[in-house]
Design a protein around this motif. Structure first.
Motif, short mmCIF file in Angstrom:
data_model
loop_
_atom_site.label_atom_id
_atom_site.label_comp_id
_atom_site.label_asym_id
_atom_site.label_seq_id
_atom_site.Cartn_x
_atom_site.Cartn_y
_atom_site.Cartn_z
N HIS B 56 83.02 31.90 32.92
CA HIS B 56 83.00 31.68 31.56
C HIS B 56 81.76 32.60 31.09
O HIS B 56 81.46 32.50 29.93
N ASP B 57 80.85 33.18 31.87
CA ASP B 57 80.14 34.27 31.49
C ASP B 57 78.98 33.24 30.64
O ASP B 57 78.44 33.59 29.64
N VAL B 58 78.56 32.10 31.34
CA VAL B 58 77.70 31.38 30.77
C VAL B 58 76.38 30.95 31.78
O VAL B 58 76.83 30.64 32.89
N TRP B 63 74.64 26.59 29.52
CA TRP B 63 75.50 25.67 29.47
C TRP B 63 74.86 24.33 28.88
O TRP B 63 75.57 23.39 28.33
N ARG B 101 78.00 36.05 20.58
CA ARG B 101 79.29 35.83 21.34
C ARG B 101 80.22 34.83 20.34
O ARG B 101 81.24 34.50 20.72
N LEU B 103 79.73 31.63 19.81
CA LEU B 103 79.87 30.44 20.10
C LEU B 103 78.89 29.46 19.46
O LEU B 103 79.17 28.17 19.52
N ALA B 123 85.04 28.34 18.06
CA ALA B 123 85.13 29.01 19.43
C ALA B 123 84.23 28.24 20.48
O ALA B 123 84.51 28.23 21.72
N GLY B 124 83.06 27.81 20.00
CA GLY B 124 82.21 27.35 21.03
C GLY B 124 82.62 25.99 21.45
O GLY B 124 82.51 25.65 22.87
N THR B 126 85.79 25.15 21.87
CA THR B 126 86.87 25.42 22.36
C THR B 126 86.46 25.61 23.85
O THR B 126 87.11 25.15 24.63
N LEU B 127 85.56 26.54 24.04
CA LEU B 127 85.06 27.17 25.16
C LEU B 127 84.29 25.68 26.00
O LEU B 127 84.53 25.43 27.26
N ALA B 130 86.95 23.60 27.32
CA ALA B 130 87.68 23.96 28.59
C ALA B 130 86.70 23.56 29.85
O ALA B 130 86.92 23.51 30.90
N MET B 131 85.47 23.97 29.69
CA MET B 131 84.39 24.03 30.59
C MET B 131 84.30 22.61 31.13
O MET B 131 84.11 22.34 32.29
#
Lengths: 174, 174
Positions: B56-58, B63, B101, B103, B123-124, B126-127, B130-131
């Motif tokens: 997720h490029d985090v 995180w 980004r 987020l 969007a943040g 949502t990410l 998922a994560m």
DNA sequence: TATTGTTATACTCTATAACTATA
DNA sequence: TATAGTTATAGAGTATAACAATA
């Protein structure tokens, strides 16, 4: 306050509930992120040692190097990197600093010209002896506060976590 | 080999014996450096999570930020720094990246123009959702391997270590 | 060709202090 | 004057890859 119950490090809210529906009963402990707690625990322990390291102008990484060198004379760079858990590239930059301070010596391995044999100098040994003595005292104080059996249990459990990663375990099997 | 006994991480030799004369019977466990084991344990656990973060490029730090924002909407920079265990200066550089980004969103606090109110964007969120779902699955797998009671014991002991440092404990008492 | 060690590059994070704009 | 946040600086560490010397 050291004795305060840390019950609200992470607060419950709607999003939280949604995401932990996955494991409802134990979600609280998992939300408290194991890596985070390990990081903070390490930091808390290091707090005790940092003044001691600074006093001798040695970084944490350098102290790891000195410890390995204290027990293994004439080690090559690669083995030193593995045993001190420091990247070889990082070590190549750090060793000259310790050489510059006269704490470490290097000589080419006569059997293989590519290899270096890294050792503690006399001054390095003197520094190490002084530092390890103080370090042992800090540990002893820690043990007093935590309790010997409890501390040994911590070691046992950390070994268990480390064993989760086959790569890391292999590195320590020497 | 995960099951191998790590009996020789640090070898006995003359120098070693000399320096541990301080606490002869328990020297072995102390030589295995608590900070080092905590570092390696964290690394071993993180191994499980790194692919997931990279996917997720985090970064690990990012995180931690997302997790705090997920549970506290409109937090100011200072509180965010404390709760995510990130230096304020470091946070000031990282937040714009997350904003870039899309987020994270920021708005000035109407009550105090000096303060920012940092939030997760749609969007943040949502990410994060998922994560955190994937993260919970990795934790569940960890729990399966380590055992629930054992894992809870680890948490308990890490809390004990963290409580050694009054400063660190205070930061988590919110 | 493979290996040891070094160098280069780019990135992450820390720690501290100086700075700005608000209060 | 104090506080919130940013910026600057320096250092420490990671991760990868390229490289030179040696095997």
């Amino acid at each position: 306050m050291p004795s305060a119950k840390k019950t609200s490090v992470i607060k419950r809210n709607a999003a939280d509930t949604a995401l932990t529906g996955f494991a409802p009963m134990t979600s609280r402990s998992f939300e408290r992120s194991l890596p985070m707690l390990l990081m903070r625990a390490r930091d808390a322990v290091m707090q005790r040692f940092r003044p001691h390291l600074r006093e001798h102008d040695v970084t944490e990484q350098q102290w790891r190097i000195l410890r390995v060198l204290a027990e293994q004379h004439g080690i090559d760079m690669q083995s030193l990197a593995e045993r001190s858990y420091i990247q070889a590239a990082s070590l190549s930059r750090t060793i000259p600093l310790l050489e510059g301070r006269g704490l470490v010596e290097r000589s080419p391995d006569p059997a293989d010209q590519r290899r270096s044999r890294v050792s503690l100098s006399k001054a390095g040994r003197t520094l190490f002896d002084a530092m390890v003595q103080e370090s042992a005292e800090i540990y002893a104080q820690l043990e007093t506060e935590i309790g010997g059996p409890q501390l040994r249990e911590i070691y046992r459990m950390l070994d268990g976590l480390i064993a989760l990663d086959p790569g890391a375990t292999a590195a320590s099997d020497d």
